[in-house]
Scaffold this motif. Structure first.
Motif, PDB file in Angstrom:
ATOM      1  N   ILE A   1       0.626  -1.191  -0.012  1.00  0.00           N
ATOM      2  CA  ILE A   1       0.112  -0.100  -0.040  1.00  0.00           C
ATOM      3  C   ILE A   1       0.890   1.290   0.008  1.00  0.00           C
ATOM      4  O   ILE A   1       0.651   2.119  -0.691  1.00  0.00           O
ATOM      5  CB  ILE A   1      -1.034  -0.031   1.126  1.00  0.00           C
ATOM      6  CG1 ILE A   1      -2.039  -1.153   1.189  1.00  0.00           C
ATOM      7  CG2 ILE A   1      -1.697   1.363   1.432  1.00  0.00           C
ATOM      8  CD1 ILE A   1      -3.148  -1.401   2.232  1.00  0.00           C
ATOM      9  N   TYR A   2       1.854   1.283   0.936  1.00  0.00           N
ATOM     10  CA  TYR A   2       2.797   2.247   1.004  1.00  0.00           C
ATOM     11  C   TYR A   2       3.472   2.702  -0.434  1.00  0.00           C
ATOM     12  O   TYR A   2       3.573   3.962  -0.986  1.00  0.00           O
ATOM     13  CB  TYR A   2       3.766   2.368   2.102  1.00  0.00           C
ATOM     14  CG  TYR A   2       4.714   3.464   2.241  1.00  0.00           C
ATOM     15  CD1 TYR A   2       4.180   4.635   2.555  1.00  0.00           C
ATOM     16  CD2 TYR A   2       6.017   3.290   1.489  1.00  0.00           C
ATOM     17  CE1 TYR A   2       5.182   5.890   2.474  1.00  0.00           C
ATOM     18  CE2 TYR A   2       6.966   4.455   1.492  1.00  0.00           C
ATOM     19  CZ  TYR A   2       6.426   5.674   2.027  1.00  0.00           C
ATOM     20  OH  TYR A   2       7.199   6.633   2.146  1.00  0.00           O
ATOM     21  N   ARG A   3       4.014   1.470  -1.025  1.00  0.00           N
ATOM     22  CA  ARG A   3       4.650   1.628  -2.355  1.00  0.00           C
ATOM     23  C   ARG A   3       3.633   2.371  -3.353  1.00  0.00           C
ATOM     24  O   ARG A   3       4.414   3.098  -4.292  1.00  0.00           O
ATOM     25  CB  ARG A   3       5.172   0.397  -2.664  1.00  0.00           C
ATOM     26  CG  ARG A   3       6.352  -0.078  -1.950  1.00  0.00           C
ATOM     27  CD  ARG A   3       7.394   0.548  -2.178  1.00  0.00           C
ATOM     28  NE  ARG A   3       8.672   0.171  -1.736  1.00  0.00           N
ATOM     29  CZ  ARG A   3       9.796   1.029  -1.117  1.00  0.00           C
ATOM     30  NH1 ARG A   3       9.695   2.304  -1.533  1.00  0.00           N
ATOM     31  NH2 ARG A   3      10.904   0.649  -0.596  1.00  0.00           N
ATOM     32  N   ARG A   4       2.472   1.886  -3.258  1.00  0.00           N
ATOM     33  CA  ARG A   4       1.285   2.353  -4.330  1.00  0.00           C
ATOM     34  C   ARG A   4       0.997   4.055  -4.052  1.00  0.00           C
ATOM     35  O   ARG A   4       0.799   4.722  -4.927  1.00  0.00           O
ATOM     36  CB  ARG A   4       0.273   1.520  -4.196  1.00  0.00           C
ATOM     37  CG  ARG A   4      -0.619   1.841  -5.479  1.00  0.00           C
ATOM     38  CD  ARG A   4      -1.912   0.642  -5.543  1.00  0.00           C
ATOM     39  NE  ARG A   4      -1.370  -0.754  -5.286  1.00  0.00           N
ATOM     40  CZ  ARG A   4      -1.625  -1.337  -4.381  1.00  0.00           C
ATOM     41  NH1 ARG A   4      -2.588  -1.248  -3.697  1.00  0.00           N
ATOM     42  NH2 ARG A   4      -1.173  -2.705  -4.317  1.00  0.00           N
ATOM     43  N   THR A   5       0.758   4.149  -2.735  1.00  0.00           N
ATOM     44  CA  THR A   5       0.162   5.252  -2.626  1.00  0.00           C
ATOM     45  C   THR A   5       0.884   6.459  -1.766  1.00  0.00           C
ATOM     46  O   THR A   5       0.697   7.684  -1.800  1.00  0.00           O
ATOM     47  CB  THR A   5      -0.906   5.238  -1.496  1.00  0.00           C
ATOM     48  OG1 THR A   5      -0.500   4.739  -0.295  1.00  0.00           O
ATOM     49  CG2 THR A   5      -2.022   4.305  -1.995  1.00  0.00           C
ATOM     50  N   LYS A   6       2.313   5.953  -1.135  1.00  0.00           N
ATOM     51  CA  LYS A   6       3.160   6.765  -0.533  1.00  0.00           C
ATOM     52  C   LYS A   6       2.451   7.468   1.068  1.00  0.00           C
ATOM     53  O   LYS A   6       2.742   8.641   1.421  1.00  0.00           O
ATOM     54  CB  LYS A   6       3.824   7.883  -1.195  1.00  0.00           C
ATOM     55  CG  LYS A   6       4.602   7.486  -2.477  1.00  0.00           C
ATOM     56  CD  LYS A   6       5.787   6.599  -1.777  1.00  0.00           C
ATOM     57  CE  LYS A   6       6.643   5.856  -2.818  1.00  0.00           C
ATOM     58  NZ  LYS A   6       7.723   5.365  -2.577  1.00  0.00           N
ATOM     59  N   ASN A   7       1.314   7.094   1.135  1.00  0.00           N
ATOM     60  CA  ASN A   7       0.336   7.551   2.221  1.00  0.00           C
ATOM     61  C   ASN A   7       0.771   7.000   3.672  1.00  0.00           C
ATOM     62  O   ASN A   7       0.131   5.869   4.176  1.00  0.00           O
ATOM     63  CB  ASN A   7      -0.909   7.441   1.907  1.00  0.00           C
ATOM     64  CG  ASN A   7      -1.939   8.173   3.081  1.00  0.00           C
ATOM     65  OD1 ASN A   7      -1.646   8.411   4.049  1.00  0.00           O
ATOM     66  ND2 ASN A   7      -3.160   8.434   2.385  1.00  0.00           N
ATOM     67  N   LEU A   8       1.794   7.807   4.384  1.00  0.00           N
ATOM     68  CA  LEU A   8       2.252   7.146   5.392  1.00  0.00           C
ATOM     69  C   LEU A   8       1.287   7.058   6.577  1.00  0.00           C
ATOM     70  O   LEU A   8       1.108   6.015   7.536  1.00  0.00           O
ATOM     71  CB  LEU A   8       3.497   7.907   5.985  1.00  0.00           C
ATOM     72  CG  LEU A   8       4.338   7.144   7.046  1.00  0.00           C
ATOM     73  CD1 LEU A   8       4.758   5.628   6.782  1.00  0.00           C
ATOM     74  CD2 LEU A   8       5.527   8.008   7.431  1.00  0.00           C
ATOM     75  N   ARG A   9       0.103   8.078   6.772  1.00  0.00           N
ATOM     76  CA  ARG A   9      -0.620   8.175   7.879  1.00  0.00           C
ATOM     77  C   ARG A   9      -1.632   6.972   7.534  1.00  0.00           C
ATOM     78  O   ARG A   9      -2.061   6.380   8.658  1.00  0.00           O
ATOM     79  CB  ARG A   9      -1.678   9.685   7.464  1.00  0.00           C
ATOM     80  CG  ARG A   9      -2.479   9.613   8.447  1.00  0.00           C
ATOM     81  CD  ARG A   9      -2.083   9.650   9.941  1.00  0.00           C
ATOM     82  NE  ARG A   9      -3.343   9.784  10.695  1.00  0.00           N
ATOM     83  CZ  ARG A   9      -3.685   9.514  12.138  1.00  0.00           C
ATOM     84  NH1 ARG A   9      -2.434   9.154  12.580  1.00  0.00           N
ATOM     85  NH2 ARG A   9      -4.754   9.841  12.744  1.00  0.00           N
ATOM     86  N   ALA A  10      -1.997   6.678   6.050  1.00  0.00           N
ATOM     87  CA  ALA A  10      -3.089   5.566   6.328  1.00  0.00           C
ATOM     88  C   ALA A  10      -2.255   4.436   6.682  1.00  0.00           C
ATOM     89  O   ALA A  10      -3.148   3.430   7.289  1.00  0.00           O
ATOM     90  CB  ALA A  10      -3.594   5.594   4.790  1.00  0.00           C
ATOM     91  N   VAL A  11      -1.146   4.148   6.287  1.00  0.00           N
ATOM     92  CA  VAL A  11      -0.470   2.899   6.849  1.00  0.00           C
ATOM     93  C   VAL A  11      -0.331   2.930   8.393  1.00  0.00           C
ATOM     94  O   VAL A  11      -0.468   1.655   9.012  1.00  0.00           O
ATOM     95  CB  VAL A  11       0.915   2.889   6.311  1.00  0.00           C
ATOM     96  CG1 VAL A  11       1.854   1.743   7.016  1.00  0.00           C
ATOM     97  CG2 VAL A  11       0.930   2.641   4.641  1.00  0.00           C
ATOM     98  N   GLN A  12      -0.036   3.975   9.109  1.00  0.00           N
ATOM     99  CA  GLN A  12      -0.025   4.051  10.471  1.00  0.00           C
ATOM    100  C   GLN A  12      -1.371   3.615  11.101  1.00  0.00           C
ATOM    101  O   GLN A  12      -1.596   2.745  11.935  1.00  0.00           O
ATOM    102  CB  GLN A  12       0.084   5.511  10.902  1.00  0.00           C
ATOM    103  CG  GLN A  12       0.165   5.736  12.223  1.00  0.00           C
ATOM    104  CD  GLN A  12       0.251   7.196  12.952  1.00  0.00           C
ATOM    105  OE1 GLN A  12      -0.061   8.122  12.099  1.00  0.00           O
ATOM    106  NE2 GLN A  12       0.149   7.338  14.087  1.00  0.00           N
ATOM    107  N   LEU A  13      -2.458   3.984  10.551  1.00  0.00           N
ATOM    108  CA  LEU A  13      -3.746   3.642  10.813  1.00  0.00           C
ATOM    109  C   LEU A  13      -4.125   2.126  10.692  1.00  0.00           C
ATOM    110  O   LEU A  13      -4.646   1.312  11.625  1.00  0.00           O
ATOM    111  CB  LEU A  13      -5.069   4.496  10.163  1.00  0.00           C
ATOM    112  CG  LEU A  13      -4.737   6.115  10.596  1.00  0.00           C
ATOM    113  CD1 LEU A  13      -6.089   6.717   9.535  1.00  0.00           C
ATOM    114  CD2 LEU A  13      -5.459   6.265  12.088  1.00  0.00           C
TER     115      LEU A  13
END
Length: 208
Positions: free
Chosen positions: A166-178
């Motif tokens: 998911i991070y590789r695709r979106t770079k959304n660190l906050r989403a990964v944290q959740l």
């Protein structure tokens, strides 16, 4: 009179000969390779276990203690589930994909599990549910089945796999944290090893 031995007992470290540190996530091709093998051998139990481990991103201590009612609502497997994490006492929510719902449905029905039962009962009478050690052995078997060195992987591989993708695709660190249920963003950065991986990725893309 007893005499003390002049040769003290030698204690070997528990991790001697083992690789320690962060366990790498699986690549998408490796996820499908394991899934296909489990499907081909008609291993209903482990297919459900593997799929849910990837989707849930739970620590081993939380994953092994899941009950049917955690993922089964009404007369079918739910599309989402919420679990209270033992380590942080914080709830974490995860999506249950269609493929995982299908494998869970097949497992629950084939084993005749009730909503109050543990989702993955232990095959040993001493434990009512799969132990973290049993789960770890299963994970190592999955890894070695596709030709990887299983000593480099572990149960955190299962927790890290989907969020890494998911991070590789979106770079959304906050989403990964959740998704991981981390209280601090710094914990997520360290857990994924993002700074190192991103630096290497940028270096690969830079022509000199």
């Amino acid at each position: 009179m007893e005499t003390l031995s002049s040769h003290p007992q030698i204690r070997h470290p528990w991790n001697k000969g083992k690789l320690t540190g962060q366990k790498p996530p699986l690549k998408l091709s490796e996820v499908w390779a394991i899934r296909t093998r489990l499907q081909m051998t008609s291993n209903i139990r482990e297919l459900a276990m593997f799929n849910l481990a990837i989707d849930s991103k739970l620590r081993a201590c939380d994953f092994t203690q899941l009950r049917v009612q955690d993922v089964y609502h009404g007369s079918q497997v739910a599309t989402r589930a919420t679990v209270l994490q033992q380590k942080t006492q914080r709830p974490v929510q995860f999506e249950i994909t269609a493929a995982t719902r299908g494998s869970l449905e097949a497992w629950i029905k084939s084993h005749g599990l009730r909503t109050s039962d543990f989702l993955f009962p232990s095959r040993l009478h001493a434990s009512p549910h799969l132990s973290t050690r049993q789960y770890s052995r299963i994970v190592h078997r999955w890894i070695s089945s596709i030709g990887l060195d299983d000593t480099a992987y572990g149960t955190h591989t299962m927790r890290r796999t989907k969020v890494s993708l998911i991070y590789r695709r979106t770079k959304n660190l906050r989403a990964v944290q959740l998704l991981l249920g981390h209280a601090k963003l710094e914990s997520t950065v360290r857990y994924l090893g993002i700074e190192v991986d991103d630096a290497l990725e940028m270096a690969e893309q830079t022509e000199v």
